[in-house]
Design an enzyme around this catalytic site. Structure first.
Site, PDB file in Angstrom:
ATOM      1  N   ASP A 150     -35.471  -8.287   1.125  1.00  0.00           N
ATOM      2  CA  ASP A 150     -34.497  -8.753   2.106  1.00  0.00           C
ATOM      3  C   ASP A 150     -33.135  -9.032   1.449  1.00  0.00           C
ATOM      4  O   ASP A 150     -33.081  -9.630   0.367  1.00  0.00           O
ATOM      5  CB  ASP A 150     -35.046 -10.054   2.725  1.00  0.00           C
ATOM      6  CG  ASP A 150     -34.281 -10.495   3.951  1.00  0.00           C
ATOM      7  OD1 ASP A 150     -34.313  -9.765   4.953  1.00  0.00           O
ATOM      8  OD2 ASP A 150     -33.660 -11.579   3.908  1.00  0.00           O
TER       9      ASP A 150
ATOM     10  N   HIS B 293     -35.547  -3.915  12.860  1.00  0.00           N
ATOM     11  CA  HIS B 293     -35.634  -5.076  13.741  1.00  0.00           C
ATOM     12  C   HIS B 293     -34.301  -5.814  13.888  1.00  0.00           C
ATOM     13  O   HIS B 293     -34.242  -6.829  14.564  1.00  0.00           O
ATOM     14  CB  HIS B 293     -36.703  -6.027  13.202  1.00  0.00           C
ATOM     15  CG  HIS B 293     -36.366  -6.547  11.845  1.00  0.00           C
ATOM     16  ND1 HIS B 293     -36.306  -5.737  10.727  1.00  0.00           N
ATOM     17  CD2 HIS B 293     -36.018  -7.783  11.420  1.00  0.00           C
ATOM     18  CE1 HIS B 293     -35.939  -6.456   9.683  1.00  0.00           C
ATOM     19  NE2 HIS B 293     -35.765  -7.709  10.074  1.00  0.00           N
ATOM     20  N   ASP B 294     -33.263  -5.338  13.208  1.00  0.00           N
ATOM     21  CA  ASP B 294     -31.930  -5.968  13.319  1.00  0.00           C
ATOM     22  C   ASP B 294     -30.914  -5.095  14.052  1.00  0.00           C
ATOM     23  O   ASP B 294     -29.760  -5.503  14.196  1.00  0.00           O
ATOM     24  CB  ASP B 294     -31.371  -6.254  11.913  1.00  0.00           C
ATOM     25  CG  ASP B 294     -32.222  -7.233  11.125  1.00  0.00           C
ATOM     26  OD1 ASP B 294     -32.768  -8.169  11.736  1.00  0.00           O
ATOM     27  OD2 ASP B 294     -32.333  -7.056   9.898  1.00  0.00           O
TER      28      ASP B 294
ATOM     29  N   GLU C 104     -32.886  -3.903   0.865  1.00  0.00           N
ATOM     30  CA  GLU C 104     -32.062  -3.911   2.081  1.00  0.00           C
ATOM     31  C   GLU C 104     -30.609  -4.121   1.673  1.00  0.00           C
ATOM     32  O   GLU C 104     -30.263  -5.160   1.100  1.00  0.00           O
ATOM     33  CB  GLU C 104     -32.498  -5.037   3.030  1.00  0.00           C
ATOM     34  CG  GLU C 104     -31.749  -4.965   4.348  1.00  0.00           C
ATOM     35  CD  GLU C 104     -31.653  -6.278   5.114  1.00  0.00           C
ATOM     36  OE1 GLU C 104     -31.420  -6.237   6.326  1.00  0.00           O
ATOM     37  OE2 GLU C 104     -31.796  -7.355   4.500  1.00  0.00           O
TER      38      GLU C 104
ATOM     39  N   ASP D 178     -42.636  -7.417   3.012  1.00  0.00           N
ATOM     40  CA  ASP D 178     -41.261  -7.895   2.973  1.00  0.00           C
ATOM     41  C   ASP D 178     -41.205  -9.013   1.939  1.00  0.00           C
ATOM     42  O   ASP D 178     -42.050  -9.908   1.940  1.00  0.00           O
ATOM     43  CB  ASP D 178     -40.903  -8.464   4.358  1.00  0.00           C
ATOM     44  CG  ASP D 178     -39.506  -8.116   4.786  1.00  0.00           C
ATOM     45  OD1 ASP D 178     -38.576  -8.433   4.025  1.00  0.00           O
ATOM     46  OD2 ASP D 178     -39.343  -7.542   5.880  1.00  0.00           O
TER      47      ASP D 178
END
Ligand code: NOJ
Length: 530
Positions: free
Chosen positions: A201, A325-326, A264, A99
């Site tokens: 990200d 994870h969101d 993302e 990430d």
């Protein structure tokens, strides 16, 4: 036949490192834990792992607030552990994606400490500092993604700084060439350590309107939605000049061989596809989250797939994501039975699939008692169901205490169902969702039509829809029933077909002549036999 890249053929598996495997008893997963579980991932059949942030961090946003881009947080281990993980993964043919969080640092990062130390600091312009309005209020109306104003007042230097997320996550100023150079060096640091790529990200946030104009109100705002939805984020995100920034990162990756850039991006399809960049010089894979937000019914899903396929730029490689994870777990959203259909959908669509750890055992939402809440978003905007803890709970490996995740106290509670819902139990059950995932992954590897073949929609049949994947002489048809009701699907125009795999894990090899008797919650892969 074209030479496909590993990230086109392969399947990515996201690991949330806090929750995968703990080896030192502190209740938080670590790099050694990931190392210990690599054989499982090989057994499962994925090709690459993407690991959410592992860098030194005060953990205000669980690692998305980075205080040092070129090291490993002691919670997760050391750089030595990381090097070992890379070597062990590569030794097993697994790629490793990290990430990369370029939009903001932690407020504890030395760059920010220096930036806030005075208005004349050489790093002042590395972040976004603005004077207040004459009445002392923030420079504009932008809202933090976690609720509240996006501007934090700094008493000592008499200016506001901008933070799209927590106030502990000040945004970097990507218009400053020194920031770009420093961040490119961060990429090189990890690329030299042999990482195979990055998931970047909030890549669509990197540039902001140079005039910092107010965002307009969102006419569709509904009470009960997060505060950020009050405004349309048209000046704070998705700016035209972000594409040059992404192309710059891509050029750094091109200094090395065979690396992948994943972005993302939460945008509608027509905006999303711009992130492939001019002449495809942007992200290799702008994450496509459309399956997460589309209603789970045949009409909407089949339309979505066709629209996405049609919107892709020439040569742009598709990708699909069911969870991360969101986002609420897929099994929580569509139920256990449809989660199997979702697995077949994800792993038979054209393009690179990204799986989320735990989805392969059907992990569903885990209820988090108030006193166990960790997620800062839930703490900032409680009671709206925005919290992300329910999808971040520990992986369930076996029926032993704490599901084999830790010998200590897990940082988030385990699902109360872990005695049944765990890898060890499901591995030995040939009908489990884990067995289904493994079969699908094996089939995708074996039948290239499923990974790199062309896609064609066959149509909607009541509660089901069908599509075809073709490569050379290989032709596979996927039929998915999106409801609990059985349905007869007329496939008489498709020639002779044979069942290859069903989500019910039976009936393999049976011929289908004319009509397919699809059970409720069943998906079937058929092959053309002339
Ligand atoms: C997106 C990440 O996926 C999320 O977990 C994080 O909170 C925000 N970016 C801020 O970094």
């Amino acid at each position: 036949m074209p030479d496909w890249q590993w990230w086109q053929r392969g399947v990515v598996y996201q690991i949330y490192p806090r929750s995968f495997q703990d080896t030192n008893g502190d209740g938080i997963g670590d790099l050694r834990g990931i190392c210990e579980r690599l054989d499982y991932l090989v057994w499962l059949g994925v090709d690459a792992i993407w690991i959410s942030p592992i860098y030194p961090s005060p953990m205000a946003d669980f690692g998305y607030d980075i205080a040092d881009y070129c090291n490993v947080d002691p919670i997760f281990g050391t750089l030595g552990d990381f090097d070992r993980l890379i070597a062990e993964a590569h030794g097993r043919g697994l790629k490793v994606i990290l990430d990369f969080v370029p939009n903001h640092t932690s407020d504890q990062h030395p760059w920010f400490r220096e930036s806030r130390s005075s208005r004349t600091s050489p790093k002042r312009d590395w972040y976004i500092w603005r004077d207040p309005k004459p009445d002392g209020s923030p420079p504009n109306n932008w809202i933090s993604n976690f609720g509240g104003p996006a501007w934090e007042w700094d008493e000592a230097t008499g200016q506001y700084y901008y933070h799209a997320f927590l106030k502990e996550q000040p945004d970097l100023n990507w218009r400053n060439p020194e920031v770009r150079a420093a961040m490119h060096d961060v990429l090189r640091f990890w690329l030299r350590r042999s990482v195979d790529g990055f998931r970047v990200d909030v890549i669509w946030h990197l540039m902001k309107d140079p005039e910092f104009r107010d965002n307009p109100p969102n006419p569709g705002f509904q009470p009960g939605r997060p505060e950020i939805d009050r405004l349309l984020q048209i000046h704070s995100t998705d700016q035209p000049d972000v594409h040059e920034i992404i192309a710059g990162m891509r050029r750094v990756l091109e200094e090395f061989e065979d690396r992948v850039l994943i972005g993302e991006i939460y945008l509608p399809i027509e905006r999303l596809v711009a992130y492939y960049g001019q002449d495809l010089a942007g992200a290799h894979l702008p994450f496509n989250f459309q399956l997460i937000h589309t209603a789970w019914n045949v009409r909407e899903l089949s339309t979505l797939i066709d629209e996405y396929e049609a919107a892709l730029p020439e040569g742009g490689w598709p990708n699909w994501v069911l969870g991360n994870h969101d986002q609420p777990r897929i099994a929580a959203r569509v139920g256990a039975a449809q989660a199997r259909v979702a697995a077949m959908l994800l792993l038979t669509l054209r393009g690179t699939p990204t799986m989320y750890y735990g989805d392969e055992i059907g992990l569903a939402k885990v209820e988090i008692p108030d006193d166990a809440v960790q997620d800062p978003w839930e703490k900032n905007e409680p009671g709206l169901g925005l919290g992300r803890d329910p999808e971040r709970t520990p992986m369930q490996w076996d029926s032993s205490p704490h599901a084999g995740f830790t010998t200590g106290k897990p940082w988030l509670p385990l699902s109360p169902t872990y005695a049944e819902c765990n890898v060890e139990r499901m591995r030995s059950d040939p009908r489990s969702i884990l067995s289904l995932y493994r079969r699908l992954l094996a089939l995708r590897r074996e039948r290239k039509a499923l990974s790199v073949g062309s896609y064609r929609s066959i149509g909607v049949f009541g509660t089901a829809f069908a599509y075809e994947r073709t490569l050379g002489a290989e032709r596979l048809i996927v039929v998915l029933n999106l409801t609990h009701e059985p349905h007869l699907v007329d496939l008489s125009s498709q020639g002779r077909l044979r069942r290859v795999l069903s989500t019910c894990l039976d009936g393999e090899g049976d011929l289908v002549e004319g009509t397919l008797d699809l059970r409720g919650d069943e998906g079937v892969i058929l092959e053309s036999v002339g």
